[in-house]
Design a protein around this motif. Structure first.
Motif, PDB file in Angstrom:
ATOM      1  N   VAL A  96     -39.819  12.249  29.938  1.00  0.00           N
ATOM      2  CA  VAL A  96     -39.820  11.760  31.316  1.00  0.00           C
ATOM      3  C   VAL A  96     -40.649  10.481  31.350  1.00  0.00           C
ATOM      4  N   ILE A  97     -40.022   9.368  31.738  1.00  0.00           N
ATOM      5  CA  ILE A  97     -40.663   8.067  31.627  1.00  0.00           C
ATOM      6  C   ILE A  97     -40.633   7.354  32.969  1.00  0.00           C
ATOM      7  N   SER A  98     -41.773   6.776  33.353  1.00  0.00           N
ATOM      8  CA  SER A  98     -41.881   6.053  34.622  1.00  0.00           C
ATOM      9  C   SER A  98     -40.946   4.858  34.646  1.00  0.00           C
ATOM     10  N   VAL A  99     -40.372   4.602  35.804  1.00  0.00           N
ATOM     11  CA  VAL A  99     -39.461   3.470  35.980  1.00  0.00           C
ATOM     12  C   VAL A  99     -40.227   2.294  36.566  1.00  0.00           C
ATOM     13  N   PRO A 100     -40.229   1.141  35.880  1.00  0.00           N
ATOM     14  CA  PRO A 100     -40.911  -0.039  36.424  1.00  0.00           C
ATOM     15  C   PRO A 100     -40.225  -0.541  37.692  1.00  0.00           C
ATOM     16  N   GLU A 101     -40.968  -1.272  38.481  1.00  0.00           N
ATOM     17  CA  GLU A 101     -40.407  -1.862  39.694  1.00  0.00           C
ATOM     18  C   GLU A 101     -39.282  -2.825  39.315  1.00  0.00           C
ATOM     19  N   GLY A 102     -38.194  -2.759  40.039  1.00  0.00           N
ATOM     20  CA  GLY A 102     -37.086  -3.675  39.792  1.00  0.00           C
ATOM     21  C   GLY A 102     -35.966  -3.091  38.952  1.00  0.00           C
ATOM     22  N   CYS A 103     -36.068  -1.815  38.601  1.00  0.00           N
ATOM     23  CA  CYS A 103     -35.024  -1.151  37.807  1.00  0.00           C
ATOM     24  C   CYS A 103     -34.073  -0.389  38.722  1.00  0.00           C
ATOM     25  N   PRO A 104     -32.814  -0.780  38.826  1.00  0.00           N
ATOM     26  CA  PRO A 104     -31.853   0.008  39.605  1.00  0.00           C
ATOM     27  C   PRO A 104     -31.665   1.387  38.973  1.00  0.00           C
ATOM     28  N   MET A 105     -31.687   2.415  39.780  1.00  0.00           N
ATOM     29  CA  MET A 105     -31.636   3.774  39.242  1.00  0.00           C
ATOM     30  C   MET A 105     -30.285   4.102  38.621  1.00  0.00           C
ATOM     31  N   ARG A 106     -29.223   3.414  39.041  1.00  0.00           N
ATOM     32  CA  ARG A 106     -27.921   3.602  38.392  1.00  0.00           C
ATOM     33  C   ARG A 106     -28.006   3.186  36.919  1.00  0.00           C
ATOM     34  N   TRP A 149     -42.036   3.557  16.881  1.00  0.00           N
ATOM     35  CA  TRP A 149     -41.012   3.556  17.926  1.00  0.00           C
ATOM     36  C   TRP A 149     -40.475   4.962  18.157  1.00  0.00           C
ATOM     37  N   THR A 150     -41.171   5.739  18.969  1.00  0.00           N
ATOM     38  CA  THR A 150     -40.689   7.067  19.339  1.00  0.00           C
ATOM     39  C   THR A 150     -39.599   6.932  20.393  1.00  0.00           C
ATOM     40  N   VAL A 151     -38.901   8.030  20.672  1.00  0.00           N
ATOM     41  CA  VAL A 151     -37.879   8.002  21.712  1.00  0.00           C
ATOM     42  C   VAL A 151     -38.505   7.631  23.054  1.00  0.00           C
ATOM     43  N   LYS A 152     -39.717   8.093  23.307  1.00  0.00           N
ATOM     44  CA  LYS A 152     -40.393   7.768  24.575  1.00  0.00           C
ATOM     45  C   LYS A 152     -40.643   6.269  24.690  1.00  0.00           C
ATOM     46  N   ARG A 153     -41.121   5.671  23.613  1.00  0.00           N
ATOM     47  CA  ARG A 153     -41.385   4.232  23.657  1.00  0.00           C
ATOM     48  C   ARG A 153     -40.079   3.439  23.706  1.00  0.00           C
ATOM     49  N   ASN A 154     -39.038   3.935  23.051  1.00  0.00           N
ATOM     50  CA  ASN A 154     -37.731   3.278  23.147  1.00  0.00           C
ATOM     51  C   ASN A 154     -37.270   3.198  24.595  1.00  0.00           C
ATOM     52  N   VAL A 155     -37.392   4.310  25.329  1.00  0.00           N
ATOM     53  CA  VAL A 155     -36.995   4.300  26.740  1.00  0.00           C
ATOM     54  C   VAL A 155     -37.859   3.323  27.526  1.00  0.00           C
ATOM     55  N   GLU A 156     -39.157   3.305  27.236  1.00  0.00           N
ATOM     56  CA  GLU A 156     -40.064   2.408  27.963  1.00  0.00           C
ATOM     57  C   GLU A 156     -39.665   0.944  27.807  1.00  0.00           C
ATOM     58  N   VAL A 157     -39.341   0.525  26.582  1.00  0.00           N
ATOM     59  CA  VAL A 157     -39.001  -0.886  26.377  1.00  0.00           C
ATOM     60  C   VAL A 157     -37.632  -1.203  26.969  1.00  0.00           C
ATOM     61  N   ILE A 158     -36.720  -0.233  26.961  1.00  0.00           N
ATOM     62  CA  ILE A 158     -35.419  -0.446  27.586  1.00  0.00           C
ATOM     63  C   ILE A 158     -35.570  -0.640  29.091  1.00  0.00           C
ATOM     64  N   LEU A 159     -36.372   0.206  29.725  1.00  0.00           N
ATOM     65  CA  LEU A 159     -36.582   0.083  31.166  1.00  0.00           C
ATOM     66  C   LEU A 159     -37.238  -1.245  31.517  1.00  0.00           C
ATOM     67  N   GLN A 160     -38.179  -1.689  30.692  1.00  0.00           N
ATOM     68  CA  GLN A 160     -38.820  -2.977  30.968  1.00  0.00           C
ATOM     69  C   GLN A 160     -37.832  -4.123  30.803  1.00  0.00           C
ATOM     70  N   ALA A 161     -36.937  -3.997  29.819  1.00  0.00           N
ATOM     71  CA  ALA A 161     -35.909  -5.030  29.620  1.00  0.00           C
ATOM     72  C   ALA A 161     -34.952  -5.092  30.807  1.00  0.00           C
ATOM     73  N   ILE A 162     -34.652  -3.920  31.398  1.00  0.00           N
ATOM     74  CA  ILE A 162     -33.821  -3.897  32.603  1.00  0.00           C
ATOM     75  C   ILE A 162     -34.559  -4.566  33.755  1.00  0.00           C
ATOM     76  N   ALA A 163     -35.831  -4.214  33.931  1.00  0.00           N
ATOM     77  CA  ALA A 163     -36.629  -4.780  35.022  1.00  0.00           C
ATOM     78  C   ALA A 163     -36.766  -6.291  34.890  1.00  0.00           C
ATOM     79  N   ASP A 164     -36.872  -6.778  33.640  1.00  0.00           N
ATOM     80  CA  ASP A 164     -37.033  -8.211  33.384  1.00  0.00           C
ATOM     81  C   ASP A 164     -35.702  -8.963  33.340  1.00  0.00           C
ATOM     82  N   LYS A 165     -34.584  -8.256  33.594  1.00  0.00           N
ATOM     83  CA  LYS A 165     -33.242  -8.839  33.589  1.00  0.00           C
ATOM     84  C   LYS A 165     -32.818  -9.343  32.210  1.00  0.00           C
TER      85      LYS A 165
END
Length: 344
Positions: free
Chosen positions: A106-116, A287-303
């Protein structure tokens, strides 16, 4: 009671009311907003007719990637709070209006990430692991075979490294989804010559197979466009992120190619101890699965990751059978298919 998607012996998708257990000390209870349908794992389960009732046979229900809001946390959980938007992957993150998921999934979603888009996090991890296994370096020439969702993720990741990135795909709808800094090619007679020209004088250094079926013919062509040693021996890395099958002769026939398979979302995925909170030492497992999700979410937030246009179909979860039927069509133009859980 949670409403959960299952498949029965007759290969039908059904919704069952399941009483979830109390929130464990290392668990998070989440109200689902969107979940992602897998065109690989889930369709295979349906076609095989597996029974997936967690109370009867101990199998997981359908699904493994979603977004939602925390409604309760266990006593050992401190990284997320009630009311916070999160991404959930893996065990427990099935298609249901309410789920219980282990804390490290379960990973926090950064501001600016569409939930879809957040709901697609697991697929993003599978693609990212392929990139990591390839040990892609800045500026290398990359060829991606297959323009489905996996190929789209891989090509976007590769393009961040600023080398020449080429995606080969025969479906025009999928080719139109390729981002601007990726070259899209139809696999016709001229394609291999174009690849040679685009990557000259070095050749292709990393290849990603992101599709299924027997691809021996393509594999044989790929060897011809890869980097060559002074004695004309093929070199480079080929990673299979999809379910492709090849018949290959090794040793001199395949030169010094590294042929790898990538099938997980990262270290810790399906490790119950890790999922429940026992982390790996950073000095040994970066690079655990948790950290993989974290960097993906940040990449989404950063466009940096462009995912919205990859979502081609959205269904209410009560209409999930129609969603699976769309994915299963031989001529479907579906890319990412998601379920939503708001009231009708």
């Amino acid at each position: 009671m949670a409403k959960v998607l299952f498949t029965d012996k007759k290969k039908k998708v059904i919704i069952k009311d399941i009483e979830l257990p109390k929130t464990g000390k290392n668990q998070v209870r989440v109200k689902t907003e969107y979940s992602y349908l897998s065109a690989g794992t889930e369709l295979t389960m349906l076609q095989m007719g597996n029974v997936n009732d967690i109370r009867e046979v101990g199998h997981a229900a359908l699904g493994y990637s979603l977004s939602g809001t925390v409604i309760e946390v266990g006593t050992n959980v401190s990284h997320v709070k009630v009311g916070e938007q999160v991404a959930c992957v893996g065990a427990g993150a099935f298609h249901a209006d309410e789920v219980l998921v282990a804390k490290n999934l379960v990973i926090s979603v950064p501001e600016g990430c569409p939930m879809r888009e957040v709901a697609m996090s697991a697929m993003g991890c599978f693609a990212l692991e392929g990139i990591r296994k390839a040990e892609l370096e800045f500026g290398e020439n990359v060829l991606v075979i297959g323009g489905g969702l996996m190929g789209q993720f891989v090509s976007q990741y590769a393009a961040m490294f600023a080398g020449k990135v080429i995606l080969m795909e025969g479906n025009p709808d999928r080719l139109n989804k390729v981002v601007d800094n990726v070259t899209a090619l139809v696999p016709d007679e001229q394609a291999w010559g174009k690849i040679t020209e685009l990557t000259a004088p070095i050749g292709v250094e990393k290849v990603f197979f992101c599709l299924g079926g027997d691809r021996t013919n393509i594999f044989d062509e790929v060897k011809k466009v890869m980097t060559k040693s002074p004695d004309n021996i093929a070199q480079g890395t080929i990673v299979f992120c999809g379910g492709a099958t090849i018949t290959v002769s090794l040793a001199s026939s395949s030169g010094n190619l590294r042929i790898l398979s990538s099938a997980k979302a990262g270290p810790g995925y399906r490790d119950v101890a890790f999922e429940s909170g026992v982390d790996y030492p950073m000095g040994y497992v970066k690079w655990t699965v948790k950290r993989n999700v974290e960097v993906i979410l940040q990449a989404i937030a950063d466009k940096k990751l462009q995912l919205e246009f990859l979502i081609t179909h959205e269904y209410h979860y009560t209409d999930a059978l129609a969603a699976y039927h769309e994915l299963a069509k031989a001529d479907t133009n579906a890319m990412a298919v998601i379920l939503k859980y708001n009231k009708i």
